[in-house]
Enzyme design. Structure first.
Site, mmCIF file in Angstrom:
data_model
loop_
_atom_site.group_PDB
_atom_site.id
_atom_site.type_symbol
_atom_site.label_atom_id
_atom_site.label_comp_id
_atom_site.label_asym_id
_atom_site.label_seq_id
_atom_site.Cartn_x
_atom_site.Cartn_y
_atom_site.Cartn_z
ATOM 1 N N GLU A 191 110.921 69.818 -70.375
ATOM 2 C CA GLU A 191 112.180 69.268 -70.873
ATOM 3 C C GLU A 191 112.143 69.030 -72.379
ATOM 4 O OE1 GLU A 191 110.896 68.299 -67.969
ATOM 5 O OE2 GLU A 191 112.512 68.543 -66.497
ATOM 6 N N HIS A 207 114.458 59.345 -59.245
ATOM 7 C CA HIS A 207 115.424 60.457 -59.221
ATOM 8 C C HIS A 207 116.874 60.015 -59.118
ATOM 9 C CE1 HIS A 207 111.960 63.011 -58.708
ATOM 10 N NE2 HIS A 207 112.661 64.076 -58.403
#
Ligand SMILES: Cc1ncc(C[n+]2csc(CCOP(=O)(O)OP(=O)(O)O)c2C)c(N)n1
Ligand SMILES: [Mg+2]
Lengths: 324, 354
Positions: A60, A129
């Site tokens: 990322e 998450h």
């Protein structure tokens, strides 16, 4: 008018903007050959080829920084996070680079980039998450934060976001990808920074965004059975904030309940509450109420998670408290 | 016996001769049992997922059993283990109770994380199992923290940190390798190279082959093991563990394995062919070991069947236990946020006349 899903609406926006402007490209994990983890980019690789629809390694920091650099160089990247929870890995790139470069360079560099992906709780994927990060990014000067709740807004706002010359955090909601509604075909632009009244009413103003707008609408429907007539405002854009729309409604109803999935401390609703008391103090008949997620990490267990989220039951109780 | 010097040879096996003492037949059957328990447990979990008793993400370990069982079998009970979200196999290999693992998948209060963690976030302080981590690559930095603690406190213990072939492309992993080598930390990084990160094959995500070459730049020992062969896994891991234990040096291992099932239960798996999966099933780690045990006359068909019956029953019992267990009570959402002895409650409001 076509009736399509939120997912398809996003896909149309991407496809149309890529067609319109060669400089737009999409990169992220599994966006190309897998057609996207949530299938938002379905068919785009086939249509635009691997030069413009690019699978990245699970890096990322690397691909987000790449996007920002490419934007400084004149391209118009769309960077997909499989979920916004993973954007925490590259928080630095978004905040220290995307959001500061124009300012720090005295206006020499534009960063026309869109960061987008799914977010939100309710899917039992646990604490790492399930983040709802709009308030984290809204806290950063120079970032635009968009959180569409309906397919037409998803399309119209994503197109506007891609055309914006500013870095935009476009925060989708995983639970809404399958939601179907009417969406205009072809060119359809929704202005950034404009909310929308999704249900008109006179007794109380409910202000919400993204998945919470749907919870608010469901609660409003139940309240109507009890002759409580709630107005539901979907902010659509968290920052900049459409305060005029809020003010018009509050002047009419004199009561406000904010529904947001953020955790309570410094969620976006805290800011909205501040603006309301500051500017509309004399129009309030009751303190502004806020229904947020509980101030705890997201539990996996489904029942616990539902009680942590701003559910309908809590919204209805919050409205009643405000009307009491 | 590998020395630090030999160990730093780029990306090569440290030596071929195993430093492990040979296993007696019982030890061998124990390995077989553990692998088969994981397999049967995961099959049960898949079934429970289909019945919607397990929600969210559920990443199965089927096909990779020899990696967790083989590596962990070279540790002492006090060594530390940390892994990613595909954690059921490591937890069971670490000796965590199948009941508490299944109950966690069901989100029950009897689960190893009290129903709060779910499939991706198993933990057991008692078994020195430091999780179960959902963010790809994040555990690699925690791993050096555990190893740092072990060295700091002179424990003589070591850490194994597992990660996937996709996870090695996270910055955190590279930062951790550098620190591990620079500070001579007793850690073994195990890359479980199962060929794919979700739908992305290794070749499409990672520059440099073999992956273990990434140890070179940090002058760290590197080892490759065949993850379908538990004996090879054990032999190689033992060398790395020995290096960590005796010289406080890190090793990067690449263990080649394969996952038969989708990335998670919701992955249709269109990125690979059925033939490919069938090909790997011929090298099934459990089948391979079974054949070896029989060829070497360690045991009999009947004895192995009996083990299968036992672990199948154990998996079923875990399912029943999880199913019958209670959901956590609502109040538990407020527990485990702060240290109980230092609980930070909301500051009580004085009853001001308002
Ligand atoms: C920071 C971050 N990015 C993306 C994801 C989504 N994700 C979960 S697993 C995975 C693939 C990882 O593959 P690999 O490291 O090879 O491990 P395997 O699943 O094969 O065990 C991805 C992209 C995540 N959990 N965290
Ligand atoms: Mg993998």
């Amino acid at each position: 008018m076509q009736v399509i899903t939120y997912r398809e609406a996003l896909n149309q926006a991407l496809s149309e903007e890529m067609e319109r402007d060669e400089r737009v490209f999409l990169c992220g994990e599994e966006v190309a050959e897998y057609d996207g983890a949530y299938k938002v980019s379905q068919g785009l690789l086939k249509k635009f080829g691997p030069k413009r629809v690019i699978d990245t390694p699970i890096s990322e920091t690397g691909f987000t920084g790449l996007g920002i650099g490419a934007a400084m160089y004149g391209l118009r990247p769309v960077v997909e996070f499989m979920t916004w929870s993973f954007s925490l890995v590259c928080y630095d790139q978004i905040i220290n680079n995307a959001a500061q470069v124009r300012y720090m360079s005295g206006g020499q560099f534009s960063v026309p980039i869109v960061f987008r992906g799914s977010s939100g709780g309710g899917l039992q994927v646990g604490a790492t998450h399930s983040h709802t990060p709009e308030n984290w990014y809204a806290n950063v000067p120079a970032l635009t934060v968009i959180t569409p709740a309906f397919p037409d807004d998803a399309k119209g706002l994503l197109k506007s976001a891609i055309r914006s010359n500013n870095p935009v955090c476009f925060i989708e909601n995983e639970k809404l990808y399958g939601y179907k509604d009417e969406v205009p075909e072809g060119e359809h632009l929704i202005p950034i920074g404009k909310g929308k009244i999704r249900r008109a009413g006179n007794d109380v103003t409910i202000i919400s965004n993204s998945g919470s707008t749907h919870r608010a609408l469901a609660a409003a429907k139940l309240l109507a059975e009890d002759n409580i007539d709630a107005e539901v405002i979907d902010l659509r854009t968290i920052k900049p904030l459409d305060f005029d729309l809020i003010a018009e409604s509050v002047v009419k109803t004199n009561r406000v309940v904010i529904v947001e999935e953020n955790k309570p401390y410094a969620g976006w609703g805290a800011q909205v509450t501040y603006e309301i008391q500051k500017l509309l103090f004399d129009h309030l008949d009751a303190p502004v109420n806020r229904i947020t997620s509980l101030d705890v990490p997201q539990p996996y267990n489904g029942k616990l998670e539902q009680s942590v989220l701003p559910n309908e039951e809590r919204i209805i109780a919050g409205v009643r408290e405000t009307l009491a | 016996m590998p020395t630090a010097d030999k160990a730093t040879k780029k990306g090569q096996s440290l030596s071929n001769s195993s430093i492990l003492p040979p296993l007696d037949p019982q030890g061998k059957l124990q390995l077989y049992r553990q692998m088969l328990l994981i397999r049967r447990f995961e099959e049960k979990a898949a079934q429970a997922f289909q019945q919607a008793k397990i929600k969210g993400f559920c990443h199965l370990y089927i096909g990779q059993e020899a990696v967790a069982v083989g590596t962990i079998s070279t540790l002492t009970a006090e060594d530390a283990v940390i892994t990613a979200y595909r954690d059921h196999g490591h937890a069971l290999a670490r000796g965590m109770d199948a009941n508490s693992c299944m109950a966690e998948l069901f989100g029950k209060i009897t689960g190893c994380s009290r129903g709060k963690g779910g499939s991706m976030h198993f933990f057991s302080a008692e078994k020195h199992f430091y999780g179960g981590h959902g963010i790809v690559g994040g555990q690699s930095a925690l791993g050096i923290g555990l190893a740092f603690g072990q060295k700091y406190l002179n424990t003589g213990r070591v850490t194994i940190c597992y990660l996937g072939d996709g996870a090695i492309n996270q910055g955190a992993f590279h930062e951790s390798l550098n620190i591990a080598a620079l500070w001579k930390l007793p850690i073994i990084y195990v890359i479980e190279n199962n060929g794919y990160a979700m739908g992305t094959s290794v070749a499409r995500s990672s520059a440099g082959d073999p992956l273990v070459k990434r140890a070179d730049g940090y002058d760290m020992a590197g080892l490759i093991a065949d993850g379908m062969d538990i004996d090879d896994v054990r032999a190689k891991t033992a060398e790395a563990v020995n290096l960590a234990r005796t010289e406080s040096l890190p090793t990067l291992m690449e263990i080649r394995t394969y996952r038969y099932r989708g990335h998670s239960m919701s992955d249709p798996g269109n990125y690979r062919t059925r033939e490919e999966i069938e090909k790997y099933k011929k090298f099934d780690p459990i089948l391979l070991y079974r054949t070896r045990l029989l060829d070497d006359k360690v045991t009999t068909d009947d004895a192995l069947e009996a083990i299968d019956k036992e672990v199948t029953a154990e998996a079923q019992a875990a399912y029943d236990f999880a199913d019958k267990s209670e959901d956590p009570a609502f109040e538990t959402v407020y527990e485990d946020i702060f240290a109980p002895e230092d609980q930070i409650d909301e500051i009580p409001r004085r009853n001001l006349p308002l």
